[in-house]
Design an enzyme around this catalytic site. Structure first.
Site, PDB file in Angstrom:
ATOM      1  N   ASP A  56       0.953  -1.272  -0.057  1.00 13.83           N
ATOM      2  CA  ASP A  56      -0.086  -0.026   0.026  1.00 13.83           C
ATOM      3  C   ASP A  56       0.880   1.133  -0.189  1.00 13.83           C
ATOM      4  O   ASP A  56       1.393   1.567   1.157  1.00 13.83           O
ATOM      5  CB  ASP A  56      -1.038  -0.110   1.258  1.00 13.83           C
ATOM      6  N   GLU A 110      -1.218  -1.347  -4.809  1.00 11.70           N
ATOM      7  CA  GLU A 110      -2.458  -0.528  -4.908  1.00 11.70           C
ATOM      8  C   GLU A 110      -2.178   0.413  -6.109  1.00 11.70           C
ATOM      9  O   GLU A 110      -1.008   1.145  -5.956  1.00 11.70           O
ATOM     10  CB  GLU A 110      -2.909  -0.019  -3.540  1.00 11.70           C
ATOM     11  N   ASP A 112      -2.312   0.738   7.483  1.00 12.38           N
ATOM     12  CA  ASP A 112      -1.574   0.772   6.016  1.00 12.38           C
ATOM     13  C   ASP A 112      -1.313  -0.911   5.988  1.00 12.38           C
ATOM     14  O   ASP A 112      -1.321  -1.387   4.874  1.00 12.38           O
ATOM     15  CB  ASP A 112      -0.436   1.704   6.270  1.00 12.38           C
TER      16      ASP A 112
END
Length: 182
Positions: A7, A69, A141
């Protein structure tokens, strides 16, 4: 298969490593790479921390593939550009470790993990905790990174089955003559 989920973020990049054996998932590790020790305006140093951190994670946990992502467009274009550079550093670190990299949007991950695309951070944390049988909630996260890895574990099986059953033809997008293909 060992999967590394990322991420990306310029201040905090989350990572999550899982083992996937068919439908069975097992937690391996998760955490964050923070760039707060460096001055906010020192972009090259922050990108180096992200690059080195992701290389360290790949060396330590030896994943076989990675999922990252995809950055969404913020209201602030400058923030979007900075986040894109952090994402680029992450992808470069993964590719330099010879890992195949897949990309998913936050909406795709939320739908796969929680069941709808407008899930809140707390919902993602709770579902990741359940899916991986964790004793506590992962950080936000790290939960997003684990969610990306879980999404890839499930999606890669479907994509592999589709590729075996049909030959996919690459198409050229009309806007990018001679350029980007998908």
């Amino acid at each position: 298969m060992r999967i590394l989920g990322i991420d990306p973020g310029l201040q905090t990049t989350g990572f999550g490593v899982i083992e996937a054996d068919g439908p069975r998932l097992a937690y391996v590790a998760s955490g964050t790479i923070k760039t707060s020790a460096v001055a906010t305006g020192d972009l090259p140093a922050r990108l180096k921390i992200l690059f080195d951190g992701i290389r360290e994670v790949t060396a330590r946990y030896q994943p076989q593939c990675a999922a990252v992502e995809i950055v969404f467009v913020n209201v602030n274009p400058q923030s979007t550009l900075l986040l894109g550079q952090a994402r680029g550093a992450a992808i470069t670190a993964l590719v330099s470790a010879d890992l195949p990299v897949s990309e998913y949007t936050a909406l795709q991950m939320k739908k796969a993990i929680v069941g709808h695309g407008h899930a809140k951070k707390e919902q993602i944390q709770a579902m990741v905790q359940r899916l991986l049988a964790l004793p506590g909630l992962p950080g936000t996260d790290a939960a997003d990174a684990l969610g990306i890895a879980i999404m890839h574990a499930h999606a890669s099986v479907s994509f592999e089955a589709m590729s075996r059953s049909t030959t996919l033809q690459r198409r050229q997008h009309a806007q990018f003559k001679g350029g980007r293909t998908y």
